[in-house]
Write an enzyme that holds these catalytic residues in place. Structure first.
Site, mmCIF file in Angstrom:
data_model
loop_
_atom_site.group_PDB
_atom_site.id
_atom_site.type_symbol
_atom_site.label_atom_id
_atom_site.label_comp_id
_atom_site.label_asym_id
_atom_site.label_seq_id
_atom_site.Cartn_x
_atom_site.Cartn_y
_atom_site.Cartn_z
ATOM 1 N N ASP A 1 7.120 0.902 -5.234
ATOM 2 C CA ASP A 1 5.804 1.812 -5.206
ATOM 3 C C ASP A 1 5.210 1.863 -6.408
ATOM 4 O O ASP A 1 5.839 2.162 -7.476
ATOM 5 C CB ASP A 1 6.253 3.068 -4.609
ATOM 6 C CG ASP A 1 5.081 4.179 -4.467
ATOM 7 O OD1 ASP A 1 3.842 3.430 -4.435
ATOM 8 O OD2 ASP A 1 5.258 5.434 -4.011
ATOM 9 N N ASP B 1 -0.487 -0.391 -2.325
ATOM 10 C CA ASP B 1 0.281 -0.333 -3.506
ATOM 11 C C ASP B 1 1.900 0.358 -3.131
ATOM 12 O O ASP B 1 2.631 0.428 -4.128
ATOM 13 C CB ASP B 1 0.003 0.931 -4.508
ATOM 14 C CG ASP B 1 -0.133 2.273 -3.502
ATOM 15 O OD1 ASP B 1 0.005 2.337 -2.345
ATOM 16 O OD2 ASP B 1 -0.476 3.047 -4.140
ATOM 17 N N GLU B 2 2.252 -0.185 -2.017
ATOM 18 C CA GLU B 2 3.761 0.075 -1.765
ATOM 19 C C GLU B 2 4.099 -1.012 -0.537
ATOM 20 O O GLU B 2 3.296 -1.149 0.226
ATOM 21 C CB GLU B 2 3.791 1.570 -1.350
ATOM 22 C CG GLU B 2 3.361 2.212 -0.222
ATOM 23 C CD GLU B 2 3.725 3.370 -0.004
ATOM 24 O OE1 GLU B 2 4.897 3.869 0.058
ATOM 25 O OE2 GLU B 2 2.785 4.175 0.511
#
Length: 409
Positions: free
Chosen positions: A6, A96-97
């Site tokens: 993350d 983003d993860e």
């Protein structure tokens, strides 16, 4: 073992990376609403989705910068290339993860900590961004571990230490526990995950509902059999726009225009992913921060903008007396019940010229916007009006042989 990787304060970290003057300073991305805050700004209590004025009251020295979605998409693409180079078993959650299954790499690469450390080093060296990694036996524990390790950390939860790690944490750490559910659990005397785990499942269903109670009880008792799924397609697609505390003064025409902009956006994403859906949900947030939803299921699946706009307007009609009474600070829509447009569902033939023309118009407008940008063509009612930001998202995965990249929709 599963890794949850993350990126830390993603939008703000990209801004600090690209502008040395922002490094080590409190940074807020977005003006009216906080889209992201650097950890220097978070130390003052600034959070994502917070109003811009409140954020600046909390952190007067914060540097406010406008979002640059193209830069965030490019950074996400570079990070996902590192994910793919680490293991073929990657499940993207957002830009983003992601979850990475590294259980089969021990002999080839090393233990999970070695893999996680190497991944973090590559993201820092090649993309210039900090990333936190959690390692555990299940997806849920890996996600909690990455959150606990932030910022810029690495944490592994060993199988024989899962209960000791999880049970002292507050119930807010459970996947799916928001402010409302947390308040219900607190009222029932449950503040830690361990306290929840020791309750009977039937007690939880009485407090938060059958489905939520079963889900939370299973997670608290370390039951999460979900594997990392490569190419898992979305079950729904949605978008929303915050209106602000002045929402009570909004006219019906203004809310209708906002609804039209959201429908244009979501229907385009449906067609871009070659998906069709059947259920339309209108989401409302009122001046007192309470929420309501209204849903409608149509006879056959579609990705037609005109059909979904008509459905949405019908739901807005139903909800309008409530909006007049309580004001509206957020309008959102979701289209669910998605299936592949090329699937086996039998669709009705477009026997009428109007239907055929509408479908052709949708496709023509999609091509123009793909080539010249989302704002190149817009409805007349949207000229001079703000329909909310188009946040970058991971597109729906294609066939297993093709891994799509993050892009701005």
């Amino acid at each position: 073992m599963i890794l949850h990787a993350d990126l830390d304060a993603f939008f703000a970290s990209v801004e600090q990376r690209d502008d040395p003057r922002l490094q080590g300073r409190p940074v807020i991305v977005g003006g009216g609403v906080v889209l992201a805050a650097s950890y220097e700004a978070k130390a003052y209590g600034v959070k994502s989705a917070m109003g811009g004025r409140q954020a600046q009251r909390l952190c007067p020295d914060a540097l406010v910068v406008p979002p640059r979605f193209t830069a965030y998409v490019e950074a996400s693409r570079a990070v996902f290339e590192i994910f793919d180079d680490t293991t073929p078993l990657v499940e993207g959650i957002s830009i983003d993860e992601a979850f990475l299954d590294v259980g089969g790499l021990r002999r080839l690469v090393g233990d999970p900590e070695t893999i996680g450390a190497a991944l973090r080093a590559r993201v820092r060296a090649e993309v210039g961004l900090p990333i936190s990694v959690g390692i555990a036996r299940t997806k849920y524990l890996a996600k909690v571990a990455s959150a606990v390790s932030k910022p810029d950390g690495l944490l592994r939860v060993p199988p024989d230490g899962e209960q000791q790690f999880l049970h002292p944490l507050p119930v807010e750490r459970l996947w799916g526990v928001g402010a409302i559910t947390a308040a219900k659990l607190h009222a029932d005397g449950i503040r830690t995950i361990g306290e929840l785990a020791r309750r009977e499942e039937v007690e939880l269903t009485a407090a938060v509902g059958k489905a939520a109670g079963r889900h939370l009880w299973a997670l608290a008792n370390l039951r999460d059999p979900r594997p990392v799924e490569v190419g898992r397609r979305r079950r729904s697609i949605g978008s929303q726009a915050a209106i602000g505390r002045a929402g009570r003064a909004k006219s019906r025409e203004e809310l209708d225009a906002l609804l039209a902009g959201l429908v244009d956006r979501v229907a385009r994403r449906l067609r871009g992913g070659e998906r069709i859906g059947r259920t339309f949900t209108l989401r409302l947030r009122f001046d007192d921060f309470t929420r309501a939803t209204r849903s409608s299921t149509i006879p056959r699946s579609t990705a037609s903008t005109a059909t979904w706009l008509e459905t949405g307007r019908g739901l807005l009609d139903v909800a309008w007396p409530l909006i007049e009474e309580r004001g509206c600070t957020l309008l959102g829509i979701t289209i669910s019940g998605l299936v592949d447009a090329s699937g086996e569902e039998q669709l009705e033939l477009p026997l009428f010229a109007a239907e055929t023309a509408a479908g052709s118009l949708d496709l023509a407008l999609d091509r123009v916007r793909d080539k010249f940008g989302s704002s190149s063509v817009k409805r007349a009612v949207l000229v001079g009006r703000h329909a909310g930001l188009e946040m970058p998202t991971l597109p729906d995965p294609g066939p297993p042989t093709h891994r799509p990249r993050p892009r701005l929709r």
